[in-house]
Write a protein that holds these residues in place. Sequence first.
Motif, PDB file in Angstrom:
ATOM      1  N   THR A  33      -5.813  -2.706  15.130  1.00 62.95           N
ATOM      2  CA  THR A  33      -5.554  -2.379  13.727  1.00 62.95           C
ATOM      3  C   THR A  33      -4.312  -1.501  13.603  1.00 62.95           C
ATOM      4  O   THR A  33      -3.451  -1.742  12.742  1.00 62.95           O
ATOM      5  N   ILE A  34      -4.199  -0.500  14.458  1.00 58.09           N
ATOM      6  CA  ILE A  34      -3.020   0.371  14.455  1.00 58.09           C
ATOM      7  C   ILE A  34      -1.774  -0.459  14.764  1.00 58.09           C
ATOM      8  O   ILE A  34      -0.724  -0.273  14.144  1.00 58.09           O
ATOM      9  N   GLY A  35      -1.890  -1.393  15.682  1.00 59.96           N
ATOM     10  CA  GLY A  35      -0.762  -2.280  16.000  1.00 59.96           C
ATOM     11  C   GLY A  35      -0.313  -3.081  14.796  1.00 59.96           C
ATOM     12  O   GLY A  35       0.886  -3.249  14.558  1.00 59.96           O
ATOM     13  N   ARG A  36      -1.285  -3.575  14.013  1.00 61.81           N
ATOM     14  CA  ARG A  36      -0.929  -4.325  12.795  1.00 61.81           C
ATOM     15  C   ARG A  36      -0.249  -3.403  11.785  1.00 61.81           C
ATOM     16  O   ARG A  36       0.719  -3.797  11.121  1.00 61.81           O
ATOM     17  N   CYS A  37      -0.719  -2.174  11.676  1.00 64.22           N
ATOM     18  CA  CYS A  37      -0.092  -1.217  10.753  1.00 64.22           C
ATOM     19  C   CYS A  37       1.344  -0.923  11.174  1.00 64.22           C
ATOM     20  O   CYS A  37       2.253  -0.893  10.333  1.00 64.22           O
ATOM     21  N   ALA A  74       8.481   3.504   1.818  1.00 64.82           N
ATOM     22  CA  ALA A  74       7.217   4.240   1.873  1.00 64.82           C
ATOM     23  C   ALA A  74       6.195   3.649   0.899  1.00 64.82           C
ATOM     24  O   ALA A  74       5.016   3.485   1.242  1.00 64.82           O
ATOM     25  N   ILE A  75       6.654   3.310  -0.288  1.00 61.26           N
ATOM     26  CA  ILE A  75       5.767   2.700  -1.282  1.00 61.26           C
ATOM     27  C   ILE A  75       5.250   1.353  -0.774  1.00 61.26           C
ATOM     28  O   ILE A  75       4.054   1.059  -0.857  1.00 61.26           O
ATOM     29  N   ALA A  76       6.138   0.544  -0.217  1.00 66.76           N
ATOM     30  CA  ALA A  76       5.742  -0.771   0.287  1.00 66.76           C
ATOM     31  C   ALA A  76       4.780  -0.642   1.462  1.00 66.76           C
ATOM     32  O   ALA A  76       3.804  -1.396   1.567  1.00 66.76           O
ATOM     33  N   MET A  77       5.029   0.317   2.356  1.00 69.27           N
ATOM     34  CA  MET A  77       4.116   0.536   3.484  1.00 69.27           C
ATOM     35  C   MET A  77       2.723   0.887   2.984  1.00 69.27           C
ATOM     36  O   MET A  77       1.723   0.323   3.433  1.00 69.27           O
ATOM     37  N   GLN A  78       2.664   1.837   2.063  1.00 74.79           N
ATOM     38  CA  GLN A  78       1.375   2.274   1.521  1.00 74.79           C
ATOM     39  C   GLN A  78       0.644   1.111   0.857  1.00 74.79           C
ATOM     40  O   GLN A  78      -0.552   0.901   1.088  1.00 74.79           O
ATOM     41  N   THR A  79       1.342   0.354   0.066  1.00 75.52           N
ATOM     42  CA  THR A  79       0.740  -0.775  -0.649  1.00 75.52           C
ATOM     43  C   THR A  79       0.228  -1.837   0.315  1.00 75.52           C
ATOM     44  O   THR A  79      -0.912  -2.300   0.203  1.00 75.52           O
ATOM     45  N   GLN A  80       1.061  -2.217   1.266  1.00 73.47           N
ATOM     46  CA  GLN A  80       0.682  -3.292   2.184  1.00 73.47           C
ATOM     47  C   GLN A  80      -0.410  -2.884   3.160  1.00 73.47           C
ATOM     48  O   GLN A  80      -1.336  -3.649   3.436  1.00 73.47           O
ATOM     49  N   ILE A  81      -0.349  -1.669   3.672  1.00 70.41           N
ATOM     50  CA  ILE A  81      -1.384  -1.230   4.618  1.00 70.41           C
ATOM     51  C   ILE A  81      -2.703  -0.982   3.904  1.00 70.41           C
ATOM     52  O   ILE A  81      -3.765  -1.323   4.418  1.00 70.41           O
ATOM     53  N   SER A  82      -2.642  -0.460   2.682  1.00 65.94           N
ATOM     54  CA  SER A  82      -3.884  -0.293   1.910  1.00 65.94           C
ATOM     55  C   SER A  82      -4.543  -1.638   1.624  1.00 65.94           C
ATOM     56  O   SER A  82      -5.763  -1.743   1.627  1.00 65.94           O
ATOM     57  N   ALA A  83      -3.746  -2.653   1.392  1.00 64.03           N
ATOM     58  CA  ALA A  83      -4.278  -3.993   1.105  1.00 64.03           C
ATOM     59  C   ALA A  83      -4.940  -4.605   2.343  1.00 64.03           C
ATOM     60  O   ALA A  83      -5.784  -5.498   2.206  1.00 64.03           O
ATOM     61  N   MET A  84      -4.594  -4.146   3.528  1.00 57.60           N
ATOM     62  CA  MET A  84      -5.193  -4.673   4.752  1.00 57.60           C
ATOM     63  C   MET A  84      -6.688  -4.391   4.818  1.00 57.60           C
ATOM     64  O   MET A  84      -7.430  -5.128   5.429  1.00 57.60           O
ATOM     65  N   ARG A  85      -7.147  -3.343   4.166  1.00 68.02           N
ATOM     66  CA  ARG A  85      -8.554  -2.960   4.209  1.00 68.02           C
ATOM     67  C   ARG A  85      -9.435  -3.878   3.384  1.00 68.02           C
ATOM     68  O   ARG A  85     -10.626  -3.885   3.547  1.00 68.02           O
ATOM     69  N   THR A  86      -8.843  -4.623   2.475  1.00 69.46           N
ATOM     70  CA  THR A  86      -9.656  -5.464   1.582  1.00 69.46           C
ATOM     71  C   THR A  86      -9.776  -6.872   2.096  1.00 69.46           C
ATOM     72  O   THR A  86      -9.098  -7.310   2.950  1.00 69.46           O
TER      73      THR A  86
END
Length: 86
Positions: A33-37, A74-86
């Motif tokens: 998971t960390i690798g994907r992030c 930073a905004i794109a990272m937050q958005t994309q990584i947060s979406a990984m949880r769903t």
Amino acid sequence: MDSAPRKLAILFADVAGSTKLYETLGDVEALATIGRCLHVMKTVCDEHGGRIVKTIGDEAMAVFPLPANAAYAAIAMQTQISAMRT
């Protein structure tokens, strides 16, 4: 060689809650998971004109030519990584 100082914006990114992630998922799945992030972070940096210069565990240090590039990344990272949880 040009000795003039170079101006760059520096972005530090960290996967919040990674310790709990390891406790919950176990080492193998958490590491994946960390690798994907980190992959998302690298891709986003590339898309915004930056580059990752160093990673340590779940943290990344990136440089960008302008502060706006770093902010949008930073905004794109937050958005994309947060979406990984769903």
